[in-house]
Design an enzyme around this catalytic site. Structure first.
Site, PDB file in Angstrom:
ATOM      1  N   GLY A 113       0.763  -1.150   0.001  1.00 32.29           N
ATOM      2  CA  GLY A 113      -0.045  -0.149   0.135  1.00 32.29           C
ATOM      3  C   GLY A 113       0.856   0.927  -0.061  1.00 32.29           C
ATOM      4  O   GLY A 113       1.981   1.258   0.251  1.00 32.29           O
ATOM      5  N   SER A 114       0.350   2.284  -0.340  1.00 32.69           N
ATOM      6  CA  SER A 114       0.900   3.750  -0.297  1.00 32.69           C
ATOM      7  C   SER A 114       1.251   4.125   1.022  1.00 32.69           C
ATOM      8  O   SER A 114       2.074   4.921   1.152  1.00 32.69           O
ATOM      9  CB  SER A 114      -0.017   4.639  -1.081  1.00 32.69           C
ATOM     10  OG  SER A 114      -1.169   4.606  -0.446  1.00 32.69           O
ATOM     11  N   ASP A 115       0.698   3.423   2.113  1.00 35.54           N
ATOM     12  CA  ASP A 115       0.901   3.797   3.430  1.00 35.54           C
ATOM     13  C   ASP A 115       2.140   2.808   4.083  1.00 35.54           C
ATOM     14  O   ASP A 115       2.434   2.943   5.254  1.00 35.54           O
ATOM     15  CB  ASP A 115      -0.184   3.545   4.469  1.00 35.54           C
ATOM     16  CG  ASP A 115      -0.923   2.181   4.455  1.00 35.54           C
ATOM     17  OD1 ASP A 115      -0.324   1.599   3.446  1.00 35.54           O
ATOM     18  OD2 ASP A 115      -1.690   2.048   5.122  1.00 35.54           O
ATOM     19  N   GLY A 116       2.783   2.029   3.062  1.00 36.38           N
ATOM     20  CA  GLY A 116       3.877   1.341   3.630  1.00 36.38           C
ATOM     21  C   GLY A 116       3.305  -0.170   4.143  1.00 36.38           C
ATOM     22  O   GLY A 116       4.039  -0.988   4.390  1.00 36.38           O
ATOM     23  N   SER A 117       2.050  -0.541   4.162  1.00 33.37           N
ATOM     24  CA  SER A 117       1.274  -1.717   4.346  1.00 33.37           C
ATOM     25  C   SER A 117       1.739  -2.759   3.307  1.00 33.37           C
ATOM     26  O   SER A 117       1.926  -2.345   2.216  1.00 33.37           O
ATOM     27  CB  SER A 117      -0.129  -1.829   4.714  1.00 33.37           C
ATOM     28  OG  SER A 117      -0.774  -1.223   3.386  1.00 33.37           O
TER      29      SER A 117
END
Length: 920
Positions: free
Chosen positions: A490-494
Site C-alpha cells: 500500500g501507499s501507506d507502507g502496508s
C-alpha cells in the site's frame, strides 16, 4: 499487475555512526542506504544487550523466551539458525573485508552443534552392512512405541567406507538440529561430554518429534540425545518411541539437511566474495569444513533403511538395496545416527537416511557448488558425481511439482506413511516415489506455509543468478509471476503476501523425456500475512531473479517490499506483532501410553493425561506467561513481537544482497548511472505542532537530475518529497524525533544522509475527531455458510489526523437463531491484527436486518490516521459458537461487491458519535 506503491522509497535503518556490534566498519563495499541498513541490522543482532546469543556463543532461536513453534522454547537453537549466522557473517565479510566473524561461526559450530567424538564415542562400532533395524512409523502418536522388526530387510550403506577413508574417522560430521541453550529442560547433554549432567548452566543437546506425521509441536515429548536413564522412566525415554525386548543407554542425533545445505551455500558466497577481495586464504579452512559437511550431507539422499528407490509398497517385499539403488539424490527431511553410550557394555551404532523429500528443502546452489567449485568439492571419491546428479534431480523435482499457477506442491516419499505401505490408487510418482502433498508432517500440513515457497525459491534464484540455468529460469519466472500477483503493497507502507496455501489435484507422473503440464494441480491462497522473515526470503528471490533476468517489475517489487518491511524497525531489529491464536494449545494432552510413568529433570510427572504445559511447568515462571494464562482463562489471544534470529539475519541479508545486485551495480542495469547525488544540506525544522513536524533543506546536485528526497524519522523512512520541504504528521505530542534526508536520482542512486536535526512536538491532548468513512468488500461468496467474512477499511476524509483509538465501526447482521455467543477474528490488518479489537454486540431492540452488530475498534497501538489516509485492509470474520449456518441474505450491512467501495450501511463512530453511515 503488481500492486506496488513504494517504488521510490528507500526505507533504511541507518546507523548513527559507523560502529557495529563488532567494532568499526572497515572498507565498506558501498555507502548506499541498503548497505547501511545491512550494517545497522547486523549491529543490532551482534549487540550483546539485545540478547541474540547465548553464553556459549550460539544464536538463540528467538530473543524472546516464550515461544512455541518447531522449537518449543525461544532460547533453544536450531541448525537452521546457525546456518543463517554463517551466511550473515559471510555478508559482513563482503561488506567490510573482515572475515574473522565468519571463521568464528564455524569454530563455534564445531565445538557445539556438530557433535564431537565424545558425543558419538561408539561410532567405530557401525556396521554398514546392517545400518539399522526397521521400525515402522505410524500416523498418530497413539501408535507408539513402534516395535522393532528385524525380519524386514534393510540395505547396505555405500557411503560409510569412503567417508571413513577420506577423513580418518567413523564419526559423522553434521549439525544436530536442536539444542537447549539455557538447559531449561535440565538434561545437561553438554557438547563435548557425551554425558547427561542434569540441570545447570550450559547448552544441552535435546531432541523431539519422534512419533509420526500427526505429532505437532504441542504433542511432543522432548528427550535427551544421550539417554543414560537418569530421567524419564526406567528406560529413560526410549520406550515411549520404540518397543524392544530390552533397552540400552545410547546417544542419537538428527540432521536437518536444509540447514547443512545452507551452511554450504554460505561458504560458497564467502569463498566467492573473499576471493574477489584477494582474501580467499583467510577462509580456506572454513570452506574446507563446509565441503566436509557436504560430504556427509549425502546421507540425506538415501532411503531411510537403504531400500530400493521406487515401487516400495510393502516393507518385507520391498528389497534391500546395495550400491546406489537406495539413492534418490534429493535432499530429504533428515538423516540420523546413533549408538551405544560409552561404558554401557556392547558396541553398536546405526545410521539412517529418509525417503521423504519436500520441495522447500532442495538447494540447487549448494549442489552446484559441491560439484563445480574446487574449494568446495568434498574429499570422497563419489561425492562430486553424487552432487552433480543431485543437482539435475532437484531441478527435475521442482519442475514436476510446479502447479498450473506457479507455486510448488509438496514432495514425494519412498515409504508411504513411513511404513512402506501402498499409496492410494492413482497416486502419481517421481522416479517411482509417490507424490505427497504434505510430506513428513500433517499438523499443520507441511506445504501449506508460504515460507517454504520463499525459502526454496530463494535457493533456486541464487543458483539461476550464478549460472543462468534455463530450467531454473523457467520455474522461477512462473513462480515469480504467481507470487507477485498475490502481493500487495500500500501507499501507506502496508504490505502482505500469501501465508496459508490450499492444494487441489496432483501432478502428472514424472517423465523426464516428456514432462507433463500439471494441468490438474492447483494452488489457492487461504490467507495473507506480513511475516518479515518470509518477506526477506521473498525479497532475496526477487533480487536474484531480477539481477539476472533484467525483470524490472521483480526488481521494483523487491525494493518496495524491502522498504515497507524496514518501516517496522524496533530497537532489536525489524518485527511485526503476532496474535498467537495457537497458544490455546498449551493445555493439549500429550499422548503417554497407559501405565507409563516417568519424571522430567525438574520434577514434572509424565503419565497418561499429561499436557504440554504440565511437563513444562517452568514456562509458568516466564514473565510473559500471565498473558498466555489469561487467554487460557477465556481472554484475548496474546500478542507477541518476536525477534527470531533466522528472520533478523534474513532481513540483514536481504538488504545486503539488494545493495550488491541492484544498487551498487547501477540499479541492475549494465552501463547505467552509478553516481549518487550529493547529500542534502541545511536541514532545518521550520514548524512544529502537537502532532507534526515541518522541515526544509537545500537542494542536492547530481550528474543527471535529482528526482526526489527520502525523509527519515529516527532512522526509518517517514515519507518522500519531490521538492525541498516535508511535513511529518500523525506524531505523538511532547516527543523528540530525529530527522535526516537523502536525495535520489533517476538511476535509482541514493545519496548519503544529511546531517541530522532534532525536533520536538508541542504538548497537547487528543489529535481531534476529524471525519471518516468506511469502505467494505464481501470476502465470502456464500450467504448461507457458517461464517461471515468481510474486509473493511477506514478513510480519514477530514483535514486533521484522527486518533484511531476513538474510532468504532459497526457491521450490522442477523444471528438467525442459535447460541448467543460468537467467535470473532481478525485474520489480517495492514496496521497489525493486534491493533484491532472486535466483538459482537446484541441490539437491545432488533431492527430490520439487524439484531447484532460486529463492533470493530482500534487499540492505542494503531496510532493516528493522517488526513486523507486509509487504515489499509482489515480482514474479519465471525461465527456462532456452535458453528451453525447464517442466512446473510437479509443482513443490513451485507453487500455483494468483492472490491472495496464506500458503504453507508457500515457505520463509523468517532468518540461515540456517529460520523459515517446510516444505522438500520
Amino acid at each position: 499487475m503488481l500492486a506496488v506503491g513504494l517504488a521510490q522509497g528507500t526505507a533504511t535503518a541507518r546507523p548513527a555512526s559507523a560502529q557495529t556490534g563488532t567494532g568499526a566498519r572497515a572498507a565498506a563495499a558501498g555507502d548506499d542506504p541498503y548497505t547501511q541498513a545491512f550494517l545497522t541490522q547486523y549491529g543490532k543482532i551482534k549487540d550483546a544487550a539485545n540478547g541474540y546469543f547465548s553464553p556459549d556463543g550460539l544464536p538463540y532461536h528467538s530473543v524472546e523466551t516464550l515461544m512455541v513453534e518447531a522449537p518449543d522454547h525461544g532460547h533453544q537453537t536450531t541448525s537452521e539458525a546457525v546456518s543463517f549466522w554463517m551466511w550473515l557473517e559471510a555478508a559482513y565479510g563482503r561488506v567490510t573485508g573482515n572475515w574473522a566473524p565468519f571463521n568464528a561461526a564455524w569454530a563455534v559450530a564445531e565445538k557445539t552443534i556438530i557433535p564431537q567424538h565424545a558425543d558419538q564415542s561408539t561410532s567405530d562400532s557401525y556396521n554398514p552392512s546392517a545400518p539399522a533395524t526397521y521400525a515402522p512409523e505410524h500416523p498418530l502418536p497413539s501408535g507408539y512405541p513402534s516395535a522393532l522388526d528385524g525380519t524386514v530387510p534393510v540395505g547396505t550403506d555405500p557411503l560409510s567406507a569412503e567417508l571413513a577413508s577420506s577423513y580418518g574417522t567413523m564419526d559423522v560430521y553434521g549439525m544436530h538440529w536442536l539444542m537447549d541453550l539455557d538447559n531449561v529442560y535440565g538434561y545437561g547433554n553438554k557438547p563435548g561430554t557425551g554425558g547427561e549432567s542434569g540441570p545447570g548452566a550450559g547448552a544441552s543437546f535435546i531432541n523431539t518429534y519422534q512419533r509420526g506425521a500427526q505429532e505437532s509441536v504441542w504433542e511432543t515429548v522432548p528427550q535427551p540425545t544421550t539417554d543414560l536413564f537418569k530421567y524419564g522412566g526406567p528406560n529413560g525415554y526410549l520406550d515411549l518411541f520404540v518397543k524392544d525386548s530390552s533397552y540400552a543407554k545410547q546417544w542419537k542425533y538428527t540432521n536437518a539437511p536444509d540447514a547443512d545445505a545452507r551452511a554450504v551455500q554460505a561458504a560458497y558466497w564467502a569463498y566467492r566474495w573473499a576471493s574477489e577481495q584477494g582474501k580467499g586464504s583467510q577462509i580456506a579452512a572454513s570452506v574446507a569444513k563446509a565441503a566436509k559437511m557436504g560430504d556427509y550431507l549425502r546421507y540425506a539422499m538415501f532411503d531411510k533403511y537403504f531400500k530400493r528407490i521406487g515401487g516400495c509398497t510393502d516393507p518385507k517385499s520391498c528389497p534391500a538395496a546395495s550400491g546406489r539403488d537406495s539413492q534418490h539424490y534429493l535432499l530429504s527431511w533428515y538423516y540420523a545416527w546413533g549408538g551405544a553410550a560409552a561404558g554401557s557394555g556392547g558396541g553398536w551404532a546405526w545410521r539412517i537416511g529418509d525417503g521423504a523429500s519436500h520441495q522447500g528443502y532442495q538447494n540447487p546452489l549448494a549442489a552446484w557448488a559441491l560439484s563445480n567449485v574446487p574449494s568446495l568439492t568434498p574429499k570422497s571419491a563419489t561425492a562430486r558425481s553424487d552432487w552433480s546428479k543431485s543437482l539435475t534431480r532437484q531441478l527435475e523435482f521442482l519442475t514436476w511439482l510446479q502447479s498450473s499457477e506457479g507455486a510448488l506442491a509438496g514432495g514425494c516419499t519412498n515409504s508411504w506413511e513411513g511404513s512402506y505401505s501402498a499409496p492410494p490408487a492413482g497416486t502419481p510418482t517421481f522416479y517411482g516415489m509417490a507424490y505427497d502433498w504434505q510430506p513428513v508432517y500433517h499438523d499443520p500440513a507441511s506445504n501449506n506455509w508460504f515460507g517454504f515457497q520463499a525459502w526454496g525459491m530463494e535457493r533456486v534464484a541464487a543458483y539461476y543468478y550464478v549460472t543462468g540455468n534455463a530450467t531454473a529460469e523457467a520455474v522461477l519466472s512462473k513462480w515469480v509471476a504467481w507470487a507477485s500477483s498475490e502481493t500487495t503493497i500500500g501507499s501507506d507502507g502496508s504490505f502482505r503476501f500469501p501465508s496459508t496455501l490450499n492444494w487441489t489435484g496432483q501432478p502428472d507422473t514424472w517423465n523426464a523425456s516428456s514432462p507433463g503440464d500439471n494441468a490438474g494441480l492447483h494452488v489457492s491462497v487461504v490467507d495473507y500475512a506480513n511475516d518479515v522473515g518470509v518477506g526477506a526470503a521473498y525479497v532475496k528471490t526477487l533480487t536474484y531473479y531480477a539481477a539476472k533476468s533484467g525483470d524490472e517489475d521483480a526488481a521494483a517489487l523487491a525494493k518496495a517490499l524491502l522498504d515497507a518491511m524496514a518501516l517496522n524497525a524496533t530497537d532489536k531489529g525489524i518485527s511485526v506483532p503476532e496474535t498467537r491464536l495457537d497458544y490455546n494449545r498449551f493445555d493439549d494432552e500429550v499422548y503417554i501410553p497407559s501405565g507409563w510413568t516417568g519424571t522430567m529433570p525438574g520434577g514434572d510427572p509424565i503419565r497418561s493425561g499429561s499436557t504440554f504445559i504440565s511437563i513444562r511447568s517452568w514456562y509458568k515462571d516466564d514473565p510473559d506467561w500471565p498473558k498466555v494464562q489469561a487467554y487460557l482463562d477465556g481472554g484475548d489471544a496474546p500478542v507477541f513481537t518476536y525477534h527470531r534470529f533466522w528472520a533478523q539475519a534474513a532481513l540483514a541479508l536481504a538488504f545486503a544482497i539488494y545493495a550488491e545486485l541492484l544498487v551498487e551495480g547501477g540499479g541492475g542495469e549494465p552501463g547505467g548511472d552509478t553516481e549518487p547525488p550529493t547529500a542534502p544540506g541545511g536541514l532545518t525544522v521550520t514548524a512544529t505542532t502537537k502532532d507534526s513536524v515541518s522541515l526544509s533543506w537545500s537542494a542536492s546536485t547530481d550528474n543527471t537530475a535529482v528526482t526526489g528526497y527520502d525523509v527519515y524519522r529516527n532512522g526509518v523512512l517517514a515519507g518522500n518529497a519531490t521538492g525541498r520541504t516535508f511535513t511529518d504528521t500523525g506524531l505523538a505530542a511532547d516527543t523528540e524525533y530525529t530527522y535526516a534526508v537523502a536525495a535520489r536520482d533517476a538511476g535509482g542512486n541514493t545519496s548519503a544522509l544529511s546531517d541530522a536535526v532534532l525536533a520536538k512536538t508541542k504538548t497537547g491532548g487528543s489529535t481531534g475527531t476529524g471525519a471518516v468513512k468506511v469502505q467494505y468488500k464481501n470476502n465470502d461468496s456464500s450467504a448461507s455458510d457458517n461464517q461471515i467474512r468481510m474486509g473493511l477499511q477506514v478513510v480519514n476524509t477530514g483535514s486533521a489526523p484522527v486518533d484511531l483509538s476513538t474510532v468504532k465501526v459497526r457491521y450490522w447482521f442477523t444471528a438467525d437463531g442459535g447460541p448467543s455467543t460468537f467467535g470473532t477474528y481478525c485474520d489480517y490488518a495492514a496496521r497489525g491484527s493486534s491493533t484491532i479489537t472486535h466483538t459482537v454486540v446484541a441490539v437491545s431492540s432488533p431492527r430490520t436486518g439487524a439484531d447484532r452488530y460486529l463492533e470493530v475498534g482500534f487499540t492505542g497501538g494503531a496510532g493516528t490516521l493522517a488526513a486523507g489516509a486509509s487504515t489499509g485492509e482489515i480482514q474479519l470474520r465471525l461465527n456462532k459458537s456452535d458453528w451453525s449456518n447464517f442466512d446473510e441474505s437479509n443482513d443490513y450491512s451485507r453487500a455483494t461487491n468483492t472490491s472495496y467501495a464506500d458503504s453507508t450501511k457500515v457505520g463509523a463512530y468517532v468518540a461515540g458519535a456517529l460520523a459515517w453511515g446510516v444505522e438500520p
